[in-house]
Motif scaffolding. Structure first.
Motif, PDB file in Angstrom:
ATOM      1  N   GLU A   9       0.810  -1.227   0.000  1.00 15.45           N
ATOM      2  CA  GLU A   9       0.000   0.000   0.000  1.00 15.45           C
ATOM      3  C   GLU A   9       0.839   1.270   0.000  1.00 15.45           C
ATOM      4  N   ASP A  10       2.107   1.190   0.395  1.00 15.93           N
ATOM      5  CA  ASP A  10       2.969   2.376   0.391  1.00 15.93           C
ATOM      6  C   ASP A  10       3.570   2.652  -0.979  1.00 15.93           C
ATOM      7  N   MET A  11       3.602   1.645  -1.832  1.00 12.02           N
ATOM      8  CA  MET A  11       4.341   1.781  -3.086  1.00 12.02           C
ATOM      9  C   MET A  11       3.737   2.850  -3.992  1.00 12.02           C
ATOM     10  N   LYS A  12       2.435   2.764  -4.256  1.00 13.57           N
ATOM     11  CA  LYS A  12       1.789   3.757  -5.118  1.00 13.57           C
ATOM     12  C   LYS A  12       1.834   5.152  -4.500  1.00 13.57           C
ATOM     13  N   GLU A  13       1.577   5.230  -3.202  1.00 13.05           N
ATOM     14  CA  GLU A  13       1.586   6.518  -2.506  1.00 13.05           C
ATOM     15  C   GLU A  13       2.920   7.239  -2.670  1.00 13.05           C
ATOM     16  N   LEU A  14       4.015   6.524  -2.438  1.00 15.76           N
ATOM     17  CA  LEU A  14       5.321   7.160  -2.482  1.00 15.76           C
ATOM     18  C   LEU A  14       5.787   7.407  -3.911  1.00 15.76           C
ATOM     19  N   LEU A  15       5.417   6.527  -4.838  1.00 18.88           N
ATOM     20  CA  LEU A  15       5.724   6.770  -6.253  1.00 18.88           C
ATOM     21  C   LEU A  15       5.064   8.063  -6.735  1.00 18.88           C
ATOM     22  N   GLU A  16       3.779   8.203  -6.448  1.00 22.48           N
ATOM     23  CA  GLU A  16       3.049   9.371  -6.924  1.00 22.48           C
ATOM     24  C   GLU A  16       3.527  10.645  -6.231  1.00 22.48           C
ATOM     25  N   ALA A  17       3.805  10.554  -4.929  1.00 26.47           N
ATOM     26  CA  ALA A  17       4.268  11.733  -4.193  1.00 26.47           C
ATOM     27  C   ALA A  17       5.582  12.247  -4.755  1.00 26.47           C
ATOM     28  N   ASN A  18       6.502  11.345  -5.082  1.00 23.32           N
ATOM     29  CA  ASN A  18       7.812  11.764  -5.573  1.00 23.32           C
ATOM     30  C   ASN A  18       7.817  12.090  -7.065  1.00 23.32           C
ATOM     31  N   SER A  19       6.877  11.545  -7.824  1.00 26.81           N
ATOM     32  CA  SER A  19       6.805  11.863  -9.254  1.00 26.81           C
ATOM     33  C   SER A  19       6.541  13.345  -9.479  1.00 26.81           C
ATOM     34  N   HIS A  20       5.738  13.939  -8.588  1.00 24.92           N
ATOM     35  CA  HIS A  20       5.299  15.316  -8.793  1.00 24.92           C
ATOM     36  C   HIS A  20       6.462  16.294  -8.865  1.00 24.92           C
ATOM     37  N   THR A  21       7.469  16.095  -8.043  1.00 23.29           N
ATOM     38  CA  THR A  21       8.583  17.046  -7.995  1.00 23.29           C
ATOM     39  C   THR A  21       9.819  16.551  -8.741  1.00 23.29           C
ATOM     40  N   THR A  22       9.734  15.398  -9.385  1.00 23.35           N
ATOM     41  CA  THR A  22      10.868  14.881 -10.146  1.00 23.35           C
ATOM     42  C   THR A  22      10.491  14.726 -11.621  1.00 23.35           C
ATOM     43  N   PHE A  23       9.951  13.577 -11.986  1.00 26.51           N
ATOM     44  CA  PHE A  23       9.646  13.331 -13.387  1.00 26.51           C
ATOM     45  C   PHE A  23       8.567  14.261 -13.936  1.00 26.51           C
ATOM     46  N   ASN A  24       7.604  14.641 -13.108  1.00 24.77           N
ATOM     47  CA  ASN A  24       6.557  15.537 -13.588  1.00 24.77           C
ATOM     48  C   ASN A  24       6.953  17.004 -13.503  1.00 24.77           C
ATOM     49  N   ALA A  25       8.205  17.262 -13.157  1.00 26.24           N
ATOM     50  CA  ALA A  25       8.684  18.650 -13.088  1.00 26.24           C
ATOM     51  C   ALA A  25       9.747  18.935 -14.135  1.00 26.24           C
ATOM     52  N   ILE A  26       9.945  18.014 -15.087  1.00 27.82           N
ATOM     53  CA  ILE A  26      10.981  18.227 -16.096  1.00 27.82           C
ATOM     54  C   ILE A  26      10.373  18.352 -17.489  1.00 27.82           C
ATOM     55  N   SER A  27      11.097  19.063 -18.342  1.00 25.62           N
ATOM     56  CA  SER A  27      10.660  19.207 -19.730  1.00 25.62           C
ATOM     57  C   SER A  27      11.872  19.423 -20.624  1.00 25.62           C
ATOM     58  N   VAL A  28      11.896  18.701 -21.727  1.00 17.63           N
ATOM     59  CA  VAL A  28      12.891  18.938 -22.773  1.00 17.63           C
ATOM     60  C   VAL A  28      12.247  19.651 -23.952  1.00 17.63           C
ATOM     61  N   ASP A  29      11.090  19.140 -24.385  1.00 17.91           N
ATOM     62  CA  ASP A  29      10.537  19.648 -25.648  1.00 17.91           C
ATOM     63  C   ASP A  29       9.017  19.793 -25.654  1.00 17.91           C
ATOM     64  N   GLY A  30       8.348  19.541 -24.535  1.00 21.43           N
ATOM     65  CA  GLY A  30       6.910  19.760 -24.480  1.00 21.43           C
ATOM     66  C   GLY A  30       6.071  18.625 -25.017  1.00 21.43           C
ATOM     67  N   ASP A  31       6.684  17.484 -25.363  1.00 26.61           N
ATOM     68  CA  ASP A  31       5.932  16.340 -25.869  1.00 26.61           C
ATOM     69  C   ASP A  31       5.901  15.222 -24.843  1.00 26.61           C
ATOM     70  N   THR A  32       4.759  14.550 -24.755  1.00 26.63           N
ATOM     71  CA  THR A  32       4.588  13.440 -23.816  1.00 26.63           C
ATOM     72  C   THR A  32       4.411  12.145 -24.601  1.00 26.63           C
ATOM     73  N   SER A  33       5.211  11.141 -24.294  1.00 30.43           N
ATOM     74  CA  SER A  33       5.233   9.893 -25.050  1.00 30.43           C
ATOM     75  C   SER A  33       4.043   8.991 -24.736  1.00 30.43           C
ATOM     76  N   THR A  34       3.942   7.937 -25.514  1.00 30.10           N
ATOM     77  CA  THR A  34       2.910   6.909 -25.340  1.00 30.10           C
ATOM     78  C   THR A  34       3.342   5.809 -24.383  1.00 30.10           C
ATOM     79  N   ASN A  35       4.620   5.773 -24.023  1.00 32.15           N
ATOM     80  CA  ASN A  35       5.183   4.621 -23.313  1.00 32.15           C
ATOM     81  C   ASN A  35       5.711   4.929 -21.916  1.00 32.15           C
ATOM     82  N   ASP A  36       5.644   6.169 -21.471  1.00 34.46           N
ATOM     83  CA  ASP A  36       6.254   6.560 -20.198  1.00 34.46           C
ATOM     84  C   ASP A  36       5.881   5.613 -19.065  1.00 34.46           C
TER      85      ASP A  36
END
Length: 393
Positions: A199-226
């Motif tokens: 039960e902690d896995m999804k919670e901590l993945l989503e909490a940390n995604s917000h300030t890491t992977f969801n806070a970066i941008s190279v070119d403004g495009d979002t892939s189909t496979n992320d």
């Protein structure tokens, strides 16, 4: 209390995990293109995926499994995304797994590469059946999953708790283009021997995604496979939620920063730090507008401290702002201060010097309230166009 120590090496240094990468004929010139992660005990697994409406077949295949399923195997191919391939794309994954000689439980597939081509099933099966599941070659795996990446992306930490117990967490990732908040265009595989509850896995993945992977941008495009995949085999019998959350954040931040720095020809990795916004949500809107702006990116490429592009982008984001409270700085060099232009020759020279660095901050204090958010981006130059104009070859 706990201590988190960066460690040299790959995910194969984590107890019970094995990995390797080979050439299966998907890439030309004998380059590595097919890899695996294997655990000698079943792993709890959770993931976060792309928000692109056209999710690739591997994402859909994963989502067929029942919630809370366990796995012991991840197969990863490059050069072919297996996206926009319909039901046949999912069926081809089943064909691959049914043709492998190993004893696998709920195997997972992940793919990256060109969209819109059928999966080369025979090459993948032939290559995968040559795997040695006792291999520990994280270097090969990190290279096999690369597409336009200039270099492999890995991270490994050991977490020591106050009672003397410890666990490890590490990752291997790929990502350089089609990077945009809402997961960035990437694959990231995180392995741990921590005894983290499901039960902690999804919670901590989503909490940390917000300030890491969801806070970066190279070119403004979002892939189909992320995909960000977390595998926990729990062999350490050790867990502390606070310590795990911070270690997971460090791993994900490492991978996110390596992706930004590698942004298909990028030379500059830049933090867009927005402070003093009406709230955190408005700070995030403004920061991501800056990290996505093509005009800002090309100014960074030209090492031009054009604060007008920064201010204009913030205003265009429609957040609450006022030029009479706005302060813009490149690192500690202030170029605009609450309605006053500080861009004389001396300050411009100082700011230009900052922009010659490989890494720096663009700091924008809106002077409205306490909201804050940091987004991460890079410059955009000639090499990006060259790579993507010729991507399918």
């Amino acid at each position: 209390m706990f201590t988190i120590l960066p460690t040299k090496g790959f995910i194969d240094q984590i107890d019970g995990f094995f990995c390797d990468g080979i050439h299966a004929g998907l890439k030309p010139n004998g380059k590595l293109d097919l890899g695996f992660i294997y655990s000698d005990t079943l792993c709890d697994v959770d993931a976060v995926f792309t928000l692109n409406k056209f999710q690739a077949a591997p994402v859909k295949h994963f989502q067929r499994y029942e919630k809370g399923f366990k796995t012991n195997f991840v197969l990863i191919n490059s050069k072919n995304a297996n996206a926009l391939t319909g039901q046949s794309g999912i069926d081809n994954i089943d064909k691959v797994f049914s043709s492998l000689k190993f004893d696998l439980t709920n195997p997972i597939m992940s793919s990256t590469g060109v969209i819109g081509n059928p999966l080369p099933v025979e090459k993948i099966v032939s290559g995968a059946n040559s795997f040695n599941l006792s291999s520990k070659n994280g270097d090969n795996l990190s290279k096999a999953i690369m597409t336009t990446d200039a270099y492999p992306k890995t991270s490994l930490y050991e977490v020591k708790l106050e009672d003397g117990s410890s666990f490890k967490i590490g990752s291997v990732a790929k990502g350089a283009g089609m990077i945009n908040p809402n997961l960035a265009t990437m694959l990231c595989f995180i392995c741990t021997d921590a005894a983290i509850p499901q039960e902690d896995m999804k919670e901590l993945l989503e909490a940390n995604s917000h300030t890491t992977f969801n806070a970066i941008s190279v070119d403004g495009d979002t892939s189909t496979n992320d995909t960000v995949l977390l595998l926990a085999n729990k062999k350490s019998n050790t867990y502390n939620k606070e310590a795990f959350k911070e270690a997971l954040r460090l791993v994900m931040h490492d991978m996110a920063m390596l992706m930004v720095a590698d942004g298909e020809g990028a030379k500059k990795a830049v933090a867009f730090e927005v402070n003093g916004a009406l709230n955190d949500q408005e700070a995030e809107i403004a920061a991501k507008a800056l990290s996505n702006s093509l005009l800002v990116k090309t100014a960074l490429f030209g090492e031009d401290p054009n604060f007008g592009r920064i201010a204009s982008t913030i205003g265009a984001s429609r957040v609450t702002c006022d030029e009479n409270t706005l302060v813009i700085s490149y690192n500690d060099v202030i170029v605009f201060n609450k309605g006053e232009i500080c861009f004389d020759k001396a300050q411009e020279a100082k700011a230009s010097q900052v922009l010659k660095n490989d890494k720096y901050k663009v700091i924008c204090d809106l002077g409205i309230a306490e909201g804050k958010f940091t987004a991460y981006g890079c410059d955009l130059g000639y090499k990006y166009v060259e790579i993507n104009a010729d991507y399918r070859s």
